[in-house]
Design an enzyme around this catalytic site. Structure first.
Site, PDB file in Angstrom:
ATOM      1  N   TYR A   5       0.259  -7.309 -26.258  1.00 44.52           N
ATOM      2  CA  TYR A   5       1.573  -7.800 -25.847  1.00 44.52           C
ATOM      3  C   TYR A   5       2.632  -6.718 -26.063  1.00 44.52           C
ATOM      4  CZ  TYR A   5      -0.382 -12.190 -24.668  1.00 44.52           C
ATOM      5  OH  TYR A   5      -1.114 -13.151 -24.032  1.00 44.52           O
ATOM      6  N   LYS A  64     -14.463  -8.280 -27.985  1.00 41.43           N
ATOM      7  CA  LYS A  64     -15.070  -7.409 -26.981  1.00 41.43           C
ATOM      8  C   LYS A  64     -15.465  -6.100 -27.660  1.00 41.43           C
ATOM      9  CE  LYS A  64     -16.288  -6.711 -22.658  1.00 41.43           C
ATOM     10  NZ  LYS A  64     -17.439  -7.443 -22.087  1.00 41.43           N
ATOM     11  N   ASP A 101     -16.094 -12.362 -22.470  1.00 39.35           N
ATOM     12  CA  ASP A 101     -16.514 -12.729 -21.119  1.00 39.35           C
ATOM     13  C   ASP A 101     -17.598 -13.799 -21.165  1.00 39.35           C
ATOM     14  OD1 ASP A 101     -17.898 -10.638 -22.338  1.00 39.35           O
ATOM     15  OD2 ASP A 101     -18.653  -9.829 -20.461  1.00 39.35           O
ATOM     16  N   ASP A 139      -4.908 -16.210 -25.995  1.00 38.79           N
ATOM     17  CA  ASP A 139      -3.954 -16.800 -25.066  1.00 38.79           C
ATOM     18  C   ASP A 139      -4.675 -17.365 -23.853  1.00 38.79           C
ATOM     19  OD1 ASP A 139      -1.598 -17.530 -23.856  1.00 38.79           O
ATOM     20  OD2 ASP A 139      -0.878 -15.510 -23.492  1.00 38.79           O
ATOM     21  N   ASP A 166      -5.483 -21.645 -23.042  1.00 38.89           N
ATOM     22  CA  ASP A 166      -5.075 -22.322 -21.816  1.00 38.89           C
ATOM     23  C   ASP A 166      -6.284 -22.917 -21.096  1.00 38.89           C
ATOM     24  OD1 ASP A 166      -2.431 -21.756 -22.225  1.00 38.89           O
ATOM     25  OD2 ASP A 166      -2.155 -20.560 -20.421  1.00 38.89           O
TER      26      ASP A 166
END
Length: 353
Positions: free
Chosen positions: A130, A183, A216, A240, A244
């Site tokens: 961010y 990851k 993933d 994030d 969602d």
């Protein structure tokens, strides 16, 4: 309990009104003595004070016991020099709200397409990719040439440690299962450190089952078999996106609660945006902000040792579940009610109990 309420933009004032209605019933039933202090934020504040966050508001919030932030038109606010401050980022950073706790669950009467599940995503909230929160000065994105952009990601040991422990503590109160999403096969240093620190932190919690999943692969697993997960911990951007997704899998993004937590402060915040396209139409689902506020009450109860706040939070969550099961909800979750009526139904159930 003194709570600062900032209604926000778009659908924010509508879902905030529904939420405060539920809070007033909870306050009376459980003798919470809630004092709600409302201030404008976002476009309303920009028009009145020349800034989306008015001068002195941070001090007001710091002196309170909690903050409720309605959704704001974040995308509209681009130039801080003109008072266009991103309210969400501002309070998360100023209050050091390092953990974003995002529960997602299915409800009776509204079966999920993937079966029933109940999980929580714990997202690191203060660094990562961010661009507006990972530099002391300036921005984490740089335009090197008109055709080249470099985005920096910051990962620190201290932030990894505290989000790891926050997730572990929550998992120990639930089903004692922690999943670390990362990851590390590609981001070997940053995510490698995050993964190692989370695993090290988990060793301090006897009986905690720990696994890890590449981000993933996690997207595939969570849409195939979400009930295998309990508490999921992730860095900022991965968390994030995942939170969602899991909220939507529960039936609607409008059902997802969200609490931003630090060592001394907490902010309830709807999991979705300000939805200007439906503002003023009395169709927005107020449950996300209502559930977020229940999380805030529970946090205050645990922090202060006042059990009645935790009892109130549990009762609000139960009233939400009953309202959805009875179809007394907004259209996005199979009901026929408007925003205010859906909030009133939850308040009525809460009062009847």
């Amino acid at each position: 309990m003194h709570i600062v309420v900032l209604p926000g933009d778009g659908i924010g004032p509508e879902i905030t009104a529904a939420t405060t209605g539920v809070l007033r019933v909870a306050s009376e039933r459980f003798q919470l003595n809630l004092r709600l202090e409302e201030h404008p934020i976002g476009h309303a504040s920009l028009k009145q004070f020349g800034a989306t966050v008015q001068p002195g508001l941070l001090d007001v919030v710091r002196a309170a016991d909690g903050l409720i932030l309605g959704p704001t038109a974040t995308f509209d606010f681009k130039d801080e020099a003109r008072g266009e401050i991103n309210p969400s980022r501002y309070f998360r950073k100023s209050l050091d709200l390092f953990a974003n706790v995002r529960p997602a669950r299915t409800y009776a009467g509204r079966p999920g397409r993937l079966g029933d599940f109940d999980l929580v995503v714990v997202r690191e909230n203060t660094e990562g990719f961010y661009a507006d929160r990972n530099m002391e000065q300036g921005n984490g994105e740089m335009l090197v040439t008109p055709d080249v952009v470099i985005s920096l990601r910051r990962i620190t040991r201290s932030c990894c440690e505290r989000i790891a422990h926050a997730a572990c503590r929550l998992a120990m109160k639930r089903r004692k299962h922690l999943t670390i999403v990362h990851k590390a096969n590609v981001l070997k240093i940053g995510d490698g450190m995050f993964l190692a620190i989370c695993r090290e932190a988990a060793r301090a919690y006897p009986g905690l089952e720990v696994d890890d999943v590449l981000v993933d692969a996690m997207m595939a697993h969570v849409v195939r078999n979400p009930d295998r997960f309990d508490v999921v911990v992730a860095t900022n951007m991965f968390g994030d996106i995942l939170s969602d997704l899991t909220a939507e899998l529960s039936g609607s993004l409008g059902l997802g609660g969200s609490l931003n937590v630090g060592d001394r402060h907490a902010m309830a915040q709807a999991a979705h945006g300000s939805a200007p396209d439906i503002a003023g139409q009395d169709v927005a689902n107020p449950v996300s902000l209502i559930q977020s506020t229940a999380l805030l009450l529970a946090w205050h109860g645990e922090k202060s040792g006042a059990v009645r706040y935790e009892e109130a939070a549990s009762a609000i969550e139960g009233a939400v579940a009953k309202a959805i099961a009875e179809g007394r909800a907004t259209r996005d979750v199979g009901g026929r009610l408007g925003t205010i009526a859906a909030g009133a139904a939850i308040a009525e159930i809460l009062q009847a109990k």
